[in-house]
Each structure stands twice: as C-alpha cells, then as structure tokens.
Scaffold this active site. Structure first.
Site, PDB file in Angstrom:
ATOM      1  N   ASP A 426     -82.005   8.690 -34.275  1.00 30.43           N
ATOM      2  CA  ASP A 426     -82.976   7.674 -33.882  1.00 30.43           C
ATOM      3  C   ASP A 426     -82.204   6.632 -33.067  1.00 30.43           C
ATOM      4  O   ASP A 426     -81.025   6.382 -33.334  1.00 30.43           O
ATOM      5  CB  ASP A 426     -83.587   7.034 -35.129  1.00 30.43           C
ATOM      6  CG  ASP A 426     -84.513   5.893 -34.775  1.00 30.43           C
ATOM      7  OD1 ASP A 426     -85.415   6.094 -33.955  1.00 30.43           O
ATOM      8  OD2 ASP A 426     -84.313   4.783 -35.316  1.00 30.43           O
ATOM      9  N   ALA A 498     -89.876 -24.987 -19.082  1.00 31.56           N
ATOM     10  CA  ALA A 498     -89.469 -26.103 -19.938  1.00 31.56           C
ATOM     11  C   ALA A 498     -88.817 -27.189 -19.097  1.00 31.56           C
ATOM     12  O   ALA A 498     -88.404 -26.960 -17.952  1.00 31.56           O
ATOM     13  CB  ALA A 498     -88.500 -25.599 -21.009  1.00 31.56           C
ATOM     14  N   GLY A 508     -87.715 -16.117 -16.570  1.00 33.80           N
ATOM     15  CA  GLY A 508     -88.692 -15.048 -16.687  1.00 33.80           C
ATOM     16  C   GLY A 508     -88.618 -14.020 -15.584  1.00 33.80           C
ATOM     17  O   GLY A 508     -87.556 -13.777 -14.983  1.00 33.80           O
TER      18      GLY A 508
END
Length: 743
Positions: A426, A498, A508
């Site tokens: 996994d 901010a 972002g």
C-alpha cells in the site's frame, strides 16, 4: 462454559510425546482444543468445564505415560523455569549414576571374556553374574520412569512411544540376563541394557539443554520485564511490585532504569533504548505526549509517565503471547512428519520381531544372537529426531523474528513466506509516511528561501488544511519567527489569502494568481511543471502582488524504503504498489523505489479484488499494509503483513506483524522464513537418513555381507546423538543475521 487449563506435563519432551498426550486428551468428552509446547513441557487446553476437570485430565495424561501438574496463573513463568531446571538436573543425576554403575559392568563383561584378566581376579569369576545383577538393577531403578511411561503408553493408552521400545528392548535384555544368572543357559546382557540407558539419558540431558537454547527468545523476552515500579500516590513516591501498577498511575523513571509498563510521557525528556522490543539500536527521544514501551531502558534524562497498559495488555506481554502461540503451532510440513511418527513405533516393533524371527528360526542363529538383533533394532530407532526436526527450527525462527521486530503469528505463516514471489505495498502510510511535508523551496525576484518560507508559513498559520500545516511545521523546524496574520481568507479550491505584517500574501494555484492578476514568470511555470511531474503538490506564493516563489509539498517515502525494495528484488520478488492516488503521483513515488507495476486509483474496498487478480495470475502474494485500512486485502493475500501501530500489536490484521515501521523488516521476514525452511529440510533429511540406514544395519543386513553386527549399546548412543544433533543444529540458528541490519 469454556475453561482454559494450563499444565506442566513431565516427560512430554518431544513432538512424538506431544502427539501421544494430545491423542489421549482428544478421546475425552469435553476436550475442545489445545496448544502444546514440548520445549517447556507445557500444555494449554480449552475444555467444557461442565464435562471435564483437571483431575480427570491428569488421570488421562498419567495413563498415557506422563505426569500433569496444574500451573497457577501467577506462578506460570517461575513454574516453567523451575520445571526446565528440574528436568535438566534430573537427567544429569541419572546419567552420572548410570555411568558410574555401568562402567564396572563393562569391566566385568570384558573380564568374563578374559580380555582384561589382570583387573578381574579369578576368585571373582564365580560371582560375576550376581555382581553384574547387583550393578545393573540400580541403573534400571533410577531410570524406572522410562519403563513406567513406556508401559502405560503401550498397555493403558495403546499408543506405543519411544519409551515403549526401550521398555521392550532393555527389559528383554535385563530379564534374559537375570534368567541366566539364576541358572538358565545363555549369555549375560546386563552391560547392554545399562549402557543403552546411560546413553539415552545422556542424550536426553544434552537434548534438554539444547531445547533450552531453542527457547532462548521467550526466556529473554520474559527476562526483560521489570520487577518493580516507582509510582506517585497521594503525593508520595512509592516503590511497588509491577503487578500492583494500575492504569492511570503516574510512574517516575530515572536514568538507567527500566520502564515497567506502557504509557505516555507527562513530564520531562529523555532518550530510550527500545532495541530489546523493536530491534532498533538507536535510542529514541521522548518528550511530553510521546509513548513509552514497557521493558525498554531509559538512557539519560528523568521523566514521568502515565500508565496506559499494564499486565497482559502491555506490548511485551502481547509479543510474548504471540511468540508462544507461534512456537506451539504446527507448520504444514509437520503434519506429514506427525503421520509418519504415528506409525513409526509400531513399524519398528514389527521390524524388530521379524528380524528376531528371521535370525532365530530361519537362519538358525543362537537365541542370544537373535535377541541382540531384536534389542538393537528397538533402541536405534528414533522417532524423536524426526519429530524434533521441524518444531525446533520453528521455535528458533519465530524467536529470531521477535528479536528482530518481526512477529510470526503461527508456524504456517513462517512456512508460507518462503514461497512468495510477489509483494504488494500500500502506498500511503506504508511506503510513504502518510503525511505531507515541505520538499521544495524555490524563491524568485529577490526573495530568499528564508523570507519566502516566513511569509508562507505566517499566512498559513491560520489554516487547518494539511498542506498549510506542513508548511508551518517546516518553518518551526527551522526555528523561524512566525507572525499571526491580521486577515485570513481561504479560497475554495485555489489557496489562501492573508495579511502578514501589513503585506498581502497569497499562497495557492495558478488560478489564484491569475484571478489577482499576478504575473507568473516563465521560470516559475517551468518549476511548477517539473515538480508536478514528480508527483508533488506545487503552490505559488505572492507578496504584495509580486511572485515570491514556488513551494512543493509531498507525502515523502519512509526511511529505508528504497533499500528495502532493492533487497526484495535481489531476493527475486516482484514488487507492486497499490494506491488510490492518480497515476501521475503514483508513478512518481514508484519510480523513486524502483517499483515497475503500479495499481493506481484503486478504492479501498477494491484493493482486495486487485490482490485476488494477482493470485489468479498464479502468483503467491503478500500484502503489506497498516492492518486497518487495508484489512480486507491483507486477509485475502497468501501472507498478510501488517505494519505495527503504536504499542498494540495483538489486534493487527495479518499473519505477520512488523513491530517497527521499517520496511527492511519485510525482507528480514522473507529471508528468515527461507532460512528456517532450509534448516527444517536439512534436519529432516538427516533424521530420515539416520533411520533409513540405522534400522537395516541394526537388523543385521551387514552381518550377512561382512559379518558386522551392531552392538545394542552403540545403537543406543547413536539414537541419543541423533536427537541431540537435530536440536543442536537448530540452536545454531541463533547466529542468523538479517540481510539489512539496522544501524
């Protein structure tokens, strides 16, 4: 209602004896199941208490030729240790008495043949037979337990054992010699019977000591337990027995002391040596909120911790139980040996009778000759060597695994691992750490890495998003001074905005930058694409409307993952990665560790199906996962391997549990399985060869060719040494070293 009975079974010192005891118990109404460990002569059985009690069980065990003694729960460990030491002491005492009385018998025998007339005056010769009788009888008496067990097994339980063969063979030699002493015409065989017993007891003594070495892992684990704990109660510091420690107690630990139970640090800092439980040699730093494991050793600092698990719930207690259960379980290969052992003693008894009949009635040899052959066949046969070949190696293999942080839940899983050809990992939480971390800082347009991270982390300090938290954590590790943002706004699917120290900061995606009309230089765009091709989450950072740089966050590989995967490929295994991530991210991670086959965008509930698809391709598959999210896939695999989590190892799904989150232990588990199976096959080969060659020679095959007839005493020594050689061979497994040792 079901009741568990733990008992010490004296004389149950081989797998063949285990089979006899188990067979006797299975015939009883109310018996459900049992676990038997011949190394410590212990049985743990489940019974219907309304139908079966210990007194009835003890009687059945006695009829089978053994003695059962109830083990009280509190005294279990001490009782097992005392029983082992008592058995070794008993064998040692019986050997020296037998040897001391048998040696003069040999002198008398040789004197009777006039081989050493100087040592045997003529005046003694008329009393030779009576002197031999007086010397031989005490040897028979001190070893009477062999005859008692053999008699009970043969006539009460009707399941003859090795002791039954000794009863018949040595008993026949002794009684025949006694008849000659009383006037019956023939030869004396006292020295044969006494030396056979002497060599058998010597073998049992050496075998008991060797068996003790095969169970060293359990003894070491038990020895790790602390005896006392220093707790704070009503404001006072008290030293109490570890049995009195309760959940919630505050325990004080000083430098060099052993941690008594499992818990969590509440005050202070230190470094703890956890090697005795996890096999990891480097001390682990501990601070407030960190877990501590019972039986580990505090190195330098002092601290206090709150007890969370005590008694049977501690990690060490769970490990001891898992190893005990694994050692008492049977590997599939043992089933064939058990079937052979079940018919072995009757088969040998038949060969002995046929051999006697042939030499006495067909070949017309003297009765003494035929009796010699009869006794020799009985004493040279050794079902013990066959029976010991597998379980002694399993005991060492499971014990070595525990010492190296690998817990095999049963012998079957230890055997199955050697057949694996495919390992499925996994991704998240197994190959990778399962938590994002900052991997790249690329500043632009006059900004430095430090200022880029300071602005980004300060802006993200108001965020609860995992990506933002990873940026803040990276800044804290570098000990940067962060400022709380005066304004904060999360833009769904794009990033955050901010105000930090009066400046507008945006972190972002490209869309966030374009919506705010912030230019993205070509170099920044290229950096973004490069990071994304590597499967990382890349973000742009702007300060006061100007692009400051690029950040990248990724779920990083666990330490030693690359090394572990290389070793698995060297062992000839195909490695596969399974994940719910998109193919690009999955391929990027797989490429780092050399995995060629990737199963991406697989939902958790579909992982089991993918494992079964591999099995349909003819592959023998192991699934490595965290034991919770991957439980169905782990259960579906031929061997399920669960990564240990915290201090709770007993509830993990799977056949094998890795105590440490170290993928190198997967390679260790497979290598140890292959090593153990090689040792089992080696032991079985020599045990089979010994019996295949020894029994015909004892029956007189060579006498017909070159006049050689094996002496019964030498046959007894050979029989004893065959069992010793098997247990000693297994004990040498303690020198095993994992292919990738922790530094």
């Amino acid at each position: 209602m079901t009741n568990e009975i733990k008992m010490h079974v004296s004389g149950m010192d081989s797998p063949h004896c285990v089979g006899v005891v188990e067979s006797a118990l299975k015939k009883m109404d109310g018996y459900l199941e049992g676990r038997f460990d011949f190394a410590i002569e212990k049985a743990v059985i489940q019974v219907n208490e309304s139908k079966l009690d210990f007194k009835t069980i003890a009687k059945a065990v006695q009829n089978a030729g053994y003695e059962a003694e109830l083990i009280e729960e509190g005294a279990q460990r001490d009782a097992e240790k005392e029983a082992r030491e008592k058995a070794i002491s008993d064998y040692r005492k019986r050997f020296w008495i037998s040897a001391a009385l048998s040696t003069p018998l040999l002198v008398l025998f040789l004197g009777h043949l006039n081989w050493i007339p100087v040592l045997l005056p003529n005046a003694v010769l008329p009393f030779n037979a009576w002197i031999q009788l007086m010397l031989a009888t005490p040897v028979i008496w001190v070893n009477r337990i062999i005859f008692v067990r053999g008699f009970r097994a043969l006539f009460f339980n009707r399941n003859p054992t090795m002791d039954s063969l000794i009863l018949i063979g040595v008993g026949a030699a002794y009684l025949y010699s006694a008849a000659v002493t009383l006037g019956f015409e023939g030869e004396l065989y006292y020295e044969v019977g006494t030396f056979v017993l002497t060599f058998i007891v010597l073998g049992k003594w050496l075998e008991a000591k060797a068996r003790g070495r095969t169970s060293e892992a359990i003894k070491k684990l038990i020895g790790l337990q602390a005896k006392t704990a220093r707790v704070i109660r009503k404001g006072k510091e008290l030293e109490i027995p570890i049995e009195q420690v309760g959940v919630g107690d505050t325990i004080v630990i000083r430098p060099g002391e052993k941690i008594p139970v499992d818990g969590v640090v509440t005050e202070g800092e230190s470094a703890v040596d956890e090697s005795m439980v996890t096999g990891e040699s480097i001390p682990v730093s501990k601070k407030k909120g960190d877990p501590v494991i019972g039986a580990t050793i505090n190195k330098h600092g002092s601290f206090q911790f709150k007890a969370l698990k005590v008694g049977k719930e501690t990690m060490l207690a769970q490990i001891i139980k898992l190893v005990e259960d694994a050692q008492a379980s049977k590997a599939p290969i043992q089933e064939l040996v058990d079937r052979l052992s079940a018919v072995f003693v009757p088969f040998v008894l038949g060969i002995a009778i046929l051999s006697f009949a042939f030499w006495y009635f067909v070949a017309a040899m003297p009765f003494a000759f035929a009796l010699t052959v009869f006794v020799t066949v009985l004493v040279i046969a050794c079902p013990c060597a066959l029976g010991l070949a597998t379980p002694t190696a399993v005991m060492m293999g499971t014990g070595l695994g525990a010492q190296n942080g690998v817990l095999f839940k049963n012998a079957a899983s230890l055997q199955k691992m050697q057949k694996l050809d495919t390992i499925v990992f996994d991704k998240t939480g197994t190959l990778t750490k399962g938590e994002p971390s900052l991997t790249d800082l690329i500043p632009f347009q006059g900004f430095s890495e430090k200022t880029l991270l300071e602005y980004s982390a300060s802006a993200e300090s108001g965020s609860e998003h995992p990506l933002g938290e990873s940026i803040v954590e990276a800044a804290k590790k570098r000990k940067l001074a962060l400022q709380a943002p005066s304004k904060f706004n999360a833009v769904t699917g794009a990033g955050i905005e901010a105000t930090v120290n009066g400046k507008a900061v945006k972190v972002g995606s490209r869309r966030l930058m374009k919506n705010n009309r912030i230019d993205i230089p070509e170099a920044a765009e290229q950096a973004l694409q490069k990071l994304e091709r590597r499967g990382k989450t890349a973000m742009l950072v702007a300060v006061q409307g100007k692009l400051a740089g690029v950040l990248a966050v990724a779920d990083t590989l666990k330490e030693h993952a690359d090394e572990a995967l290389k070793e698995l490929r060297r062992q000839g295994l195909e490695t596969v990665m399974i994940t719910g991530d998109n193919p690009r991210t999955a391929e990027a991670i797989a490429k780092q560790v050399g995995i060629e086959r990737v199963l991406a965008q697989v939902l958790p509930e579909d992982k089991e199906k993918e494992v079964r698809k591999l099995q349909k391709e003819g592959k023998v598959v192991a699934m490595v996962g965290d034991g919770i999210n991957d439980a169905p896939a782990i259960a579906a695999a031929d061997v399920g391997i669960a990564i240990g989590s915290g201090t709770d190892v007993a509830i993990e799904t799977g056949d094998v549990v890795l105590v440490k989150e170290d993928l190198r232990d997967v390679a260790t588990a497979i290598d140890l399985s292959r090593y153990t199976m090689r040792k089992i096959k080696q032991n079985l080969f020599w045990a089979f060869i010994y019996n295949v060659v020894g029994i015909p020679v004892a029956a007189g095959v060579l006498f017909a060719v070159n006049g050689f007839l094996l002496n019964p005493a030498i046959a007894g020594l050979a029989m004893a040494m065959s069992s010793v050689s098997v247990t000693t061979s297994a004990s040498f497994m303690k020198f095993y070293r994992p292919p990738l040792r922790s530094k």
